[in-house]
Scaffold this motif. Structure first.
Motif, PDB file in Angstrom:
ATOM      1  N   PRO A 382       0.819  -1.219   0.000  1.00 24.56           N
ATOM      2  CA  PRO A 382       0.000   0.000   0.000  1.00 24.56           C
ATOM      3  C   PRO A 382       0.851   1.267   0.000  1.00 24.56           C
ATOM      4  O   PRO A 382       1.924   1.322   0.603  1.00 24.56           O
ATOM      5  CB  PRO A 382      -0.804  -0.134   1.295  1.00 24.56           C
ATOM      6  N   GLY A 383       0.346   2.292  -0.683  1.00 22.81           N
ATOM      7  CA  GLY A 383       1.047   3.562  -0.744  1.00 22.81           C
ATOM      8  C   GLY A 383       2.198   3.568  -1.725  1.00 22.81           C
ATOM      9  O   GLY A 383       3.149   4.343  -1.560  1.00 22.81           O
ATOM     10  N   TYR A 384       2.136   2.731  -2.760  1.00 21.24           N
ATOM     11  CA  TYR A 384       3.187   2.650  -3.784  1.00 21.24           C
ATOM     12  C   TYR A 384       4.530   2.223  -3.211  1.00 21.24           C
ATOM     13  O   TYR A 384       5.580   2.503  -3.781  1.00 21.24           O
ATOM     14  CB  TYR A 384       3.356   3.994  -4.512  1.00 21.24           C
ATOM     15  N   LEU A 387       7.922  -3.693  -2.878  1.00 24.29           N
ATOM     16  CA  LEU A 387       8.130  -4.885  -2.062  1.00 24.29           C
ATOM     17  C   LEU A 387       9.604  -5.228  -1.874  1.00 24.29           C
ATOM     18  O   LEU A 387       9.963  -5.931  -0.924  1.00 24.29           O
ATOM     19  CB  LEU A 387       7.400  -6.075  -2.694  1.00 24.29           C
ATOM     20  N   ASP A 388      10.461  -4.760  -2.763  1.00 25.96           N
ATOM     21  CA  ASP A 388      11.888  -5.054  -2.619  1.00 25.96           C
ATOM     22  C   ASP A 388      12.645  -3.924  -1.924  1.00 25.96           C
ATOM     23  O   ASP A 388      13.877  -3.923  -1.900  1.00 25.96           O
ATOM     24  CB  ASP A 388      12.515  -5.341  -3.989  1.00 25.96           C
ATOM     25  N   ASP A 389      11.915  -2.970  -1.334  1.00 32.36           N
ATOM     26  CA  ASP A 389      12.529  -1.877  -0.584  1.00 32.36           C
ATOM     27  C   ASP A 389      12.488  -2.226   0.905  1.00 32.36           C
ATOM     28  O   ASP A 389      11.402  -2.285   1.497  1.00 32.36           O
ATOM     29  CB  ASP A 389      11.768  -0.578  -0.850  1.00 32.36           C
ATOM     30  N   PRO A 390      13.640  -2.467   1.549  1.00 31.61           N
ATOM     31  CA  PRO A 390      13.644  -2.862   2.966  1.00 31.61           C
ATOM     32  C   PRO A 390      12.924  -1.868   3.868  1.00 31.61           C
ATOM     33  O   PRO A 390      12.214  -2.272   4.802  1.00 31.61           O
ATOM     34  CB  PRO A 390      15.135  -2.944   3.302  1.00 31.61           C
ATOM     35  N   ALA A 391      13.084  -0.576   3.618  1.00 28.50           N
ATOM     36  CA  ALA A 391      12.427   0.422   4.462  1.00 28.50           C
ATOM     37  C   ALA A 391      10.910   0.342   4.314  1.00 28.50           C
ATOM     38  O   ALA A 391      10.166   0.461   5.301  1.00 28.50           O
ATOM     39  CB  ALA A 391      12.924   1.821   4.102  1.00 28.50           C
ATOM     40  N   ALA A 392      10.437   0.149   3.088  1.00 29.83           N
ATOM     41  CA  ALA A 392       8.999   0.037   2.856  1.00 29.83           C
ATOM     42  C   ALA A 392       8.442  -1.217   3.516  1.00 29.83           C
ATOM     43  O   ALA A 392       7.361  -1.199   4.124  1.00 29.83           O
ATOM     44  CB  ALA A 392       8.716   0.022   1.354  1.00 29.83           C
ATOM     45  N   ARG A 393       9.160  -2.320   3.417  1.00 29.66           N
ATOM     46  CA  ARG A 393       8.716  -3.568   4.038  1.00 29.66           C
ATOM     47  C   ARG A 393       8.631  -3.413   5.560  1.00 29.66           C
ATOM     48  O   ARG A 393       7.668  -3.869   6.193  1.00 29.66           O
ATOM     49  CB  ARG A 393       9.675  -4.702   3.674  1.00 29.66           C
ATOM     50  N   ALA A 394       9.637  -2.753   6.139  1.00 32.02           N
ATOM     51  CA  ALA A 394       9.646  -2.572   7.590  1.00 32.02           C
ATOM     52  C   ALA A 394       8.475  -1.707   8.041  1.00 32.02           C
ATOM     53  O   ALA A 394       7.834  -1.986   9.064  1.00 32.02           O
ATOM     54  CB  ALA A 394      10.973  -1.951   8.022  1.00 32.02           C
ATOM     55  N   HIS A 395       8.179  -0.665   7.272  1.00 29.30           N
ATOM     56  CA  HIS A 395       7.084   0.234   7.645  1.00 29.30           C
ATOM     57  C   HIS A 395       5.745  -0.499   7.630  1.00 29.30           C
ATOM     58  O   HIS A 395       4.974  -0.442   8.596  1.00 29.30           O
ATOM     59  CB  HIS A 395       7.039   1.421   6.687  1.00 29.30           C
ATOM     60  N   VAL A 396       5.454  -1.192   6.521  1.00 27.37           N
ATOM     61  CA  VAL A 396       4.166  -1.873   6.402  1.00 27.37           C
ATOM     62  C   VAL A 396       4.076  -3.033   7.391  1.00 27.37           C
ATOM     63  O   VAL A 396       3.020  -3.276   7.990  1.00 27.37           O
ATOM     64  CB  VAL A 396       3.952  -2.361   4.957  1.00 27.37           C
ATOM     65  N   ALA A 397       5.171  -3.747   7.596  1.00 30.76           N
ATOM     66  CA  ALA A 397       5.166  -4.857   8.548  1.00 30.76           C
ATOM     67  C   ALA A 397       4.828  -4.365   9.953  1.00 30.76           C
ATOM     68  O   ALA A 397       4.088  -5.027  10.699  1.00 30.76           O
ATOM     69  CB  ALA A 397       6.520  -5.559   8.543  1.00 30.76           C
ATOM     70  N   ALA A 398       5.346  -3.195  10.326  1.00 29.16           N
ATOM     71  CA  ALA A 398       5.043  -2.641  11.646  1.00 29.16           C
ATOM     72  C   ALA A 398       3.565  -2.296  11.770  1.00 29.16           C
ATOM     73  O   ALA A 398       2.941  -2.514  12.816  1.00 29.16           O
ATOM     74  CB  ALA A 398       5.906  -1.404  11.900  1.00 29.16           C
ATOM     75  N   VAL A 399       2.989  -1.761  10.702  1.00 28.17           N
ATOM     76  CA  VAL A 399       1.560  -1.429  10.717  1.00 28.17           C
ATOM     77  C   VAL A 399       0.722  -2.696  10.836  1.00 28.17           C
ATOM     78  O   VAL A 399      -0.286  -2.730  11.553  1.00 28.17           O
ATOM     79  CB  VAL A 399       1.179  -0.645   9.446  1.00 28.17           C
ATOM     80  N   TRP A 400       1.138  -3.754  10.156  1.00 28.88           N
ATOM     81  CA  TRP A 400       0.372  -4.996  10.140  1.00 28.88           C
ATOM     82  C   TRP A 400       0.706  -5.920  11.314  1.00 28.88           C
ATOM     83  O   TRP A 400       0.068  -6.960  11.484  1.00 28.88           O
ATOM     84  CB  TRP A 400       0.617  -5.734   8.827  1.00 28.88           C
TER      85      TRP A 400
END
Length: 484
Positions: A382-384, A387-400
């Motif tokens: 979500p939010g563009y 999936l291969d960006d570690p920072a993006a994965r960490a952010h969404v994983a924390a939300v979920w």
């Protein structure tokens, strides 16, 4: 939240107030209102816009919502008859499951249907791995549904195999937008700006027939003295209203866009300050354009050189101007490059980022852009977020509330996902899409033997237990119920 009446419910008052809502079909999402109709009343039952007068329960009728800014009360035929689906005789109102003994779809309880789906998805994942389960969404889902579907696929099912039918829509434009601006942003300005700009180049769109309420913006553009250039191989109803109709041979849009950019350079119309300060990669773009001189472009596209020059003059002489693309230039083998060339035309002339100017994409489905913004695409969270960006994965994983390493990586795109059915992908959950009808080269499903075959492996099916089941979640309509 206001209550939306459905067929079979009685009106709570003699003259109930209309309920504001939106047309569910195309990306305009025109404002409309619905009002309950009593049994036997105009539009009630099953034969009119909200039903008929055959004694069946009342339905709803469409009421104009003139204050809504996008359509100002105007609706096309599909919008005005949208309530018909609520009381259609073929509307799916209960789950249907295919019985192994008869091979027929028959009514079932929700408990049975949901248990069967859950057991099938779980057993497939256990037997073949999580990526053997695929999820295929749709551009008609709301933001909330698209978000929930993406989260369900990646967190609950743990599969990377999720995509949606928006891949067959404007994905080429989305990729070009990402390449040029670093952001996929469809139409970056209000639709009302179209009527206030000085010149519009409309590429591969026939608004008069596909989005009739939007045609008023082009009409108002011309009434205010603006100019309209339509690029379309056909002489459509929209092209008939243009000040200039460029009719390239099908598949030559890229050469046409590069040819126009060539003339911009040759005639000294490049905004050098804007290009130097706000862009990168101009030498390469310029070289590609200079390889497409007018006479060559005429031979490739069939568009006469005088018309090419006239288009550049109209576009550049206007104080403000914009390019709008649709499926025509996008659904080609070089769709991303083609849209990128039209974007470069806006960048080279300094039109991007200026009031009433720039590039925009006219989306098609009701929520094609929201569908990928909220996580249905194979390579996006979500939010563009990639999936291969570690920072993006960490952010969404924390939300979920999960670990980043528990999120799957990028999966197959829609075409690749459907092509893998029956091989790597053994089960498919469909929601809000019907690829058996709408996919470019649709997969085949044989109810008799319960197997998928992809379009690359359409072999005859031997009778064996089902290996690649599909479960459909479709709303508000569904497949025709089998006869007696």
């Amino acid at each position: 939240m206001a209550h939306v009446p459905v067929p079979g419910e009685h009106s709570p008052s003699p003259d109930p107030a209309p309920v504001d809502t939106h047309c569910p079909y195309c990306s305009l999402q025109c404002g409309m209102a619905l009002r309950p109709v009593p049994p036997g009343g105009p539009g009630g039952g099953t034969d009119g816009p909200g039903g008929g007068t055959d004694g069946r329960p009342g339905g709803v009728e469409v009421v104009e919502r003139t204050a809504f800014p996008v359509n100002r009360g105007a609706l096309c035929g599909k919008g005005r008859t949208a309530p018909a689906v609520l009381s259609s005789r073929v509307r799916l109102t209960e789950p249907l499951v295919r019985r192994p003994d008869t091979g027929r779809l028959e009514p079932a309880t929700w408990e049975e249907a949901l248990d069967r789906i859950a057991e099938g998805l779980e057993s497939t994942g256990r037997a073949y791995g999580r990526d053997a389960v695929g999820v295929f969404g749709g551009g008609g889902l709301t933001n909330e549904k698209a978000y929930a579907l993406g989260k369900f696929a990646r967190v609950v099912l743990g599969t990377s195999q999720i995509d949606y039918n928006g891949r067959f829509c404007m994905s080429s434009a989305a990729a070009a937008h990402q390449r040029a601006f670093g952001l996929d942003r469809g139409l970056p300005f209000p639709l009302a700006d179209v009527s206030r700009t000085g010149c519009v180049i409309l590429v591969g769109s026939n608004l008069a027939e596909t989005m009739p309420p939007a045609l008023r913006y082009l009409t108002e553009l011309k009434e205010a003295g603006g100019r309209l250039i339509v690029v379309d191989p056909r002489r459509t109803r929209t092209a008939e209203q243009a000040d200039l109709h460029l009719a390239p041979r099908p598949g030559t849009d890229l050469a046409l866009a590069l040819g126009l950019l060539h003339l911009v350079v040759a005639e000294g119309r490049v905004d050098e300050e804007f290009v130097a300060r706000r862009t990168s990669g101009w030498p390469e773009a310029r070289a590609a354009a200079m390889a497409h001189w007018p006479e060559l472009v005429e031979r490739i596209t069939g568009v006469p050189v005088p018309e090419l020059r006239k288009a550049v003059t109209m576009f550049c002489d206007a104080e403000s101007s914009m390019v709008l693309t649709a499926r025509g230039p996008e659904q080609q083998s070089k769709g991303t490059d083609t849209v990128g060339a039209w974007i470069n035309l806006c960048l080279a002339t300094g039109r991007a980022g200026r009031p009433l100017s720039g590039y925009g994409c006219l989306t098609g489905q009701g929520n094609g852009q929201g569908g990928r913004e909220h996580g249905q695409k194979a390579d996006q969270l979500p939010g563009y977020r990639k999936l291969d960006d570690p920072a993006a994965r960490a952010h969404v994983a924390a939300v979920w509330g999960v670990e980043p390493d528990d999120l799957p990586g990028p999966g197959r795109s829609a075409y690749e996902l459907l092509d893998a059915l029956g091989r790597d992908v053994r089960a498919l959950l469909l929601m809000g899409s019907n690829p058996l009808v709408s996919a470019p080269a649709r997969p085949m499903w044989s109810p008799g033997c319960g197997r998928w075959t992809s379009w690359r492996s359409r072999t005859s099916c031997s009778r064996r237990p089902p290996r690649s089941p599909m479960w459909c979640c479709r709303w508000p309509s569904g497949p025709r119920r089998p006869g007696p």
